[in-house]
Design a protein around this motif. Structure first.
Motif, PDB file in Angstrom:
ATOM      1  N   GLY A  69       0.863  -1.184  -0.046  1.00  0.00           N
ATOM      2  CA  GLY A  69       0.052  -0.243  -0.028  1.00  0.00           C
ATOM      3  C   GLY A  69       0.722   1.249  -0.130  1.00  0.00           C
ATOM      4  N   TYR A  70       2.121   1.154   0.130  1.00  0.00           N
ATOM      5  CA  TYR A  70       3.072   2.288   0.260  1.00  0.00           C
ATOM      6  C   TYR A  70       3.711   2.319  -1.059  1.00  0.00           C
ATOM      7  CZ  TYR A  70       2.375   3.356   5.271  1.00  0.00           C
ATOM      8  OH  TYR A  70       1.933   3.591   6.374  1.00  0.00           O
ATOM      9  N   GLN A  71       3.542   3.731  -1.781  1.00  0.00           N
ATOM     10  CA  GLN A  71       4.053   3.868  -3.261  1.00  0.00           C
ATOM     11  C   GLN A  71       5.009   4.928  -3.267  1.00  0.00           C
ATOM     12  OE1 GLN A  71       0.206   4.831  -4.488  1.00  0.00           O
ATOM     13  NE2 GLN A  71      -0.627   2.895  -4.539  1.00  0.00           N
ATOM     14  N   THR A  72       5.681   4.895  -4.517  1.00  0.00           N
ATOM     15  CA  THR A  72       6.486   6.089  -4.642  1.00  0.00           C
ATOM     16  C   THR A  72       5.917   7.414  -4.857  1.00  0.00           C
ATOM     17  OG1 THR A  72       7.102   5.595  -6.857  1.00  0.00           O
ATOM     18  CG2 THR A  72       8.548   4.541  -5.307  1.00  0.00           C
ATOM     19  N   ASP A  73       4.729   7.210  -5.461  1.00  0.00           N
ATOM     20  CA  ASP A  73       3.939   8.628  -5.730  1.00  0.00           C
ATOM     21  C   ASP A  73       2.504   8.375  -5.487  1.00  0.00           C
ATOM     22  OD1 ASP A  73       2.765  10.847  -6.865  1.00  0.00           O
ATOM     23  OD2 ASP A  73       2.966  10.275  -8.908  1.00  0.00           O
ATOM     24  N   PRO A  74       2.432   8.379  -4.064  1.00  0.00           N
ATOM     25  CA  PRO A  74       0.934   7.941  -3.422  1.00  0.00           C
ATOM     26  C   PRO A  74      -0.113   8.955  -3.868  1.00  0.00           C
ATOM     27  CG  PRO A  74       2.302   9.250  -1.693  1.00  0.00           C
ATOM     28  CD  PRO A  74       3.276   8.810  -2.828  1.00  0.00           C
ATOM     29  N   LEU A  75       0.122  10.297  -4.254  1.00  0.00           N
ATOM     30  CA  LEU A  75      -0.973  11.206  -4.643  1.00  0.00           C
ATOM     31  C   LEU A  75      -1.254  11.255  -6.092  1.00  0.00           C
ATOM     32  CD1 LEU A  75       0.153  13.793  -2.092  1.00  0.00           C
ATOM     33  CD2 LEU A  75      -1.658  12.269  -1.791  1.00  0.00           C
ATOM     34  N   ASP A  76      -0.333  10.166  -6.672  1.00  0.00           N
ATOM     35  CA  ASP A  76      -0.585  10.310  -8.205  1.00  0.00           C
ATOM     36  C   ASP A  76      -0.273  11.901  -8.766  1.00  0.00           C
ATOM     37  OD1 ASP A  76      -1.069   7.722  -8.585  1.00  0.00           O
ATOM     38  OD2 ASP A  76      -3.387   8.109  -8.535  1.00  0.00           O
ATOM     39  N   GLU A  77       0.699  12.345  -8.204  1.00  0.00           N
ATOM     40  CA  GLU A  77       0.941  13.791  -8.755  1.00  0.00           C
ATOM     41  C   GLU A  77       1.418  13.975 -10.147  1.00  0.00           C
ATOM     42  OE1 GLU A  77       3.056  16.210  -5.862  1.00  0.00           O
ATOM     43  OE2 GLU A  77       1.254  16.718  -5.228  1.00  0.00           O
ATOM     44  N   SER A  78       1.894  12.862 -10.531  1.00  0.00           N
ATOM     45  CA  SER A  78       2.509  12.820 -12.048  1.00  0.00           C
ATOM     46  C   SER A  78       1.222  13.073 -13.050  1.00  0.00           C
ATOM     47  CB  SER A  78       3.397  11.607 -12.358  1.00  0.00           C
ATOM     48  OG  SER A  78       2.561  10.257 -11.810  1.00  0.00           O
ATOM     49  N   LEU A  79      -0.026  12.563 -12.503  1.00  0.00           N
ATOM     50  CA  LEU A  79      -1.182  12.710 -13.223  1.00  0.00           C
ATOM     51  C   LEU A  79      -1.683  14.131 -13.077  1.00  0.00           C
ATOM     52  CD1 LEU A  79      -3.212   9.693 -12.366  1.00  0.00           C
ATOM     53  CD2 LEU A  79      -1.583   9.842 -14.413  1.00  0.00           C
ATOM     54  N   SER A  80      -1.363  14.852 -11.993  1.00  0.00           N
ATOM     55  CA  SER A  80      -1.904  16.088 -11.899  1.00  0.00           C
ATOM     56  C   SER A  80      -1.110  17.224 -12.440  1.00  0.00           C
ATOM     57  CB  SER A  80      -2.334  16.461 -10.408  1.00  0.00           C
ATOM     58  OG  SER A  80      -2.559  15.385  -9.702  1.00  0.00           O
ATOM     59  N   LEU A  81       0.087  16.941 -12.983  1.00  0.00           N
ATOM     60  CA  LEU A  81       0.993  17.630 -13.368  1.00  0.00           C
ATOM     61  C   LEU A  81       0.268  18.427 -14.772  1.00  0.00           C
ATOM     62  CD1 LEU A  81       4.531  16.060 -12.925  1.00  0.00           C
ATOM     63  CD2 LEU A  81       3.682  18.491 -12.007  1.00  0.00           C
ATOM     64  N   THR A  82      -0.130  19.733 -14.949  1.00  0.00           N
ATOM     65  CA  THR A  82      -0.579  20.312 -15.876  1.00  0.00           C
ATOM     66  C   THR A  82       0.485  20.158 -16.977  1.00  0.00           C
ATOM     67  OG1 THR A  82      -1.701  21.724 -14.603  1.00  0.00           O
ATOM     68  CG2 THR A  82      -1.899  22.433 -16.977  1.00  0.00           C
ATOM     69  N   LYS A 271       0.975   7.923   1.861  1.00  0.00           N
ATOM     70  CA  LYS A 271       1.637   6.552   2.005  1.00  0.00           C
ATOM     71  C   LYS A 271       3.008   5.988   1.047  1.00  0.00           C
ATOM     72  CE  LYS A 271      -1.958   4.161   4.388  1.00  0.00           C
ATOM     73  NZ  LYS A 271      -2.498   2.900   4.620  1.00  0.00           N
ATOM     74  N   VAL A 272       3.900   6.962   1.500  1.00  0.00           N
ATOM     75  CA  VAL A 272       5.181   6.894   0.465  1.00  0.00           C
ATOM     76  C   VAL A 272       5.937   5.847   1.162  1.00  0.00           C
ATOM     77  CG1 VAL A 272       6.219   8.777   1.676  1.00  0.00           C
ATOM     78  CG2 VAL A 272       6.948   8.455  -0.485  1.00  0.00           C
ATOM     79  N   GLN A 273       6.393   5.165  -0.042  1.00  0.00           N
ATOM     80  CA  GLN A 273       7.501   3.934   0.267  1.00  0.00           C
ATOM     81  C   GLN A 273       8.683   4.439   1.237  1.00  0.00           C
ATOM     82  OE1 GLN A 273       9.735   1.886  -2.870  1.00  0.00           O
ATOM     83  NE2 GLN A 273       7.900   1.165  -3.162  1.00  0.00           N
ATOM     84  N   GLY A 274       8.703   3.784   2.244  1.00  0.00           N
ATOM     85  CA  GLY A 274       9.774   4.060   3.163  1.00  0.00           C
ATOM     86  C   GLY A 274       9.638   5.092   4.377  1.00  0.00           C
ATOM     87  N   SER A 275       8.115   5.369   4.446  1.00  0.00           N
ATOM     88  CA  SER A 275       7.549   5.942   5.745  1.00  0.00           C
ATOM     89  C   SER A 275       6.593   5.179   6.677  1.00  0.00           C
ATOM     90  CB  SER A 275       6.752   7.259   5.084  1.00  0.00           C
ATOM     91  OG  SER A 275       5.652   7.027   4.644  1.00  0.00           O
TER      92      SER A 275
END
Ligand SMILES: *Cc1c(COP(=O)(O)O)cnc(C)c1O
Ligand code: SF4
Length: 319
Positions: A69-82, A271-275
């Motif tokens: 459940g812990y990911q490198t981009d938990p907020l899917d920010e790469s998708l929100s990048l205009t 939930k970022v990997q490593g935290s």
């Protein structure tokens, strides 16, 4: 005097602590580098294994455990990048990533895996992004983030403000920064002049997790920001072993108000990997938050929120 420590073993030595007893991991430090200003170190207690400031920045082997459940981009920010360096998730607000640099490297940071390098140099995107903001009249507020926007030089900040001031539909600039607390020397006269002369309303959101982070040096920096008409708020992250305790949270809110800083958000951990070792469960968080509400006046209560990708705002929990 050196103003940053980049050697975690030197820090442990200074604090009279043994690396083994602290679960210190050099591998974790190589994956996300260790960096802490001496002003922050000075507020840690000697020989205290559980120091809440030390816990925020010490690389430990638990970071290497991969938890479901812990990911490198938990907020899917790469998708929100205009487009590189510009995030638009919420109405009326645009978030500009102006620099990957920070004053301090927080182990729980959701940007610890952020692919800044793949996106090119963030400052190089500024011209494009200012143009995009100029063409979207629904944007009222620009949020400067990163990294920490105060990693930029005063000259660059002045340049950025001048360009933002040229956009007639903008009303406010918000700066998300840990600098005034962790490295208060960054609050220079020049910076104060730039911020106080702006025709835009300037808001600063600090990031303080524990009352021990506030002492005479940064109280002075905070007072100077307030003297220059900057509205101050604070956001914290609810972190196991740092501030998941009712007395600690009460003390934090009280110390913030004493210093004219309004408690704004108490974030659930992303939930970022490593935290994962910092996680406080929803159940524990809701119990703590109810206790906090029972003890504090409403204006001292931050909103307990979680960020969920795709939602129109950060979502309150424990209502
Ligand atoms: C958190 C965040 C904001 C600010 O949200 P507020 O609720 O206004 O503090 C704006 N943009 C993005 C992309 C964010 O992640
Ligand atoms: S972005 Fe904020 S939370 Fe992350 S490392 Fe920098 S100062 Fe810490």
């Amino acid at each position: 005097m050196q103003s940053y420590l980049t050697d975690p073993l030197l820090l442990l030595k200074k604090l009279d602590l043994k690396p083994q007893a602290m679960s210190f991991s050099a591998t974790a430090a190589s994956q996300f580098s260790f960096k802490v200003p001496t002003a922050f170190v000075d507020k840690m207690k000697i020989a205290d294994e559980n120091d809440p400031l030390l816990k925020q920045i010490l690389p430990v082997y638990q970071e290497l455990e991969h938890k479901f459940g812990y990911q490198t981009d938990p907020l899917d920010e790469s998708l929100s990048l205009t487009q590189p360096g510009l995030l638009q998730k919420y109405h009326g607000r645009a978030l500009l990533l102006v620099t990957p640099g920070c004053a301090i490297n927080c182990r729980y940071c959701f940007r610890r895996h952020y692919p800044y390098d793949d996106k090119g140099h963030l400052w190089g995107q500024i011209d494009n992004n200012i143009q995009l903001i100029k063409h979207d009249i629904s944007i009222r507020e620009v949020i400067l983030s990163g990294g920490d926007p105060l990693s930029l030089s005063d000259n660059k900040i002045a340049d950025l403000f001048a360009r933002l001031e040229g956009i007639s539909h903008l009303k406010r600039v918000r700066i998300h920064s840990r600098f005034p607390i962790v490295d208060p020397q960054r609050v220079t006269n020049e910076l104060l002049t730039i911020l106080s002369r702006s025709k835009l309303k300037v808001i600063m959101i600090l990031h303080i997790n524990h009352a021990n982070e506030i002492a005479a040096d940064n109280q002075l920096a905070i007072a100077r920001l307030i003297d220059h008409k900057i509205l101050l708020f604070n956001q914290s992250v609810l972190l196991k072993g740092v501030n998941d305790d009712i007395e600690v949270l009460v003390q934090l809110s009280e110390t913030l108000i004493e210093n004219q800083i309004i408690p704004y958000y108490l974030h659930m951990l992303d939930k970022v990997q490593g935290s994962a070792h910092f996680e406080v469960s929803d159940k524990e968080a809701i119990v703590l938050y109810q206790q906090l509400r029972d003890k504090l006046p409403g204006y001292m209560l931050p909103s307990l929120v979680r960020e969920i990708s795709g939602e129109k705002s950060k979502l309150p929990i424990g209502l």
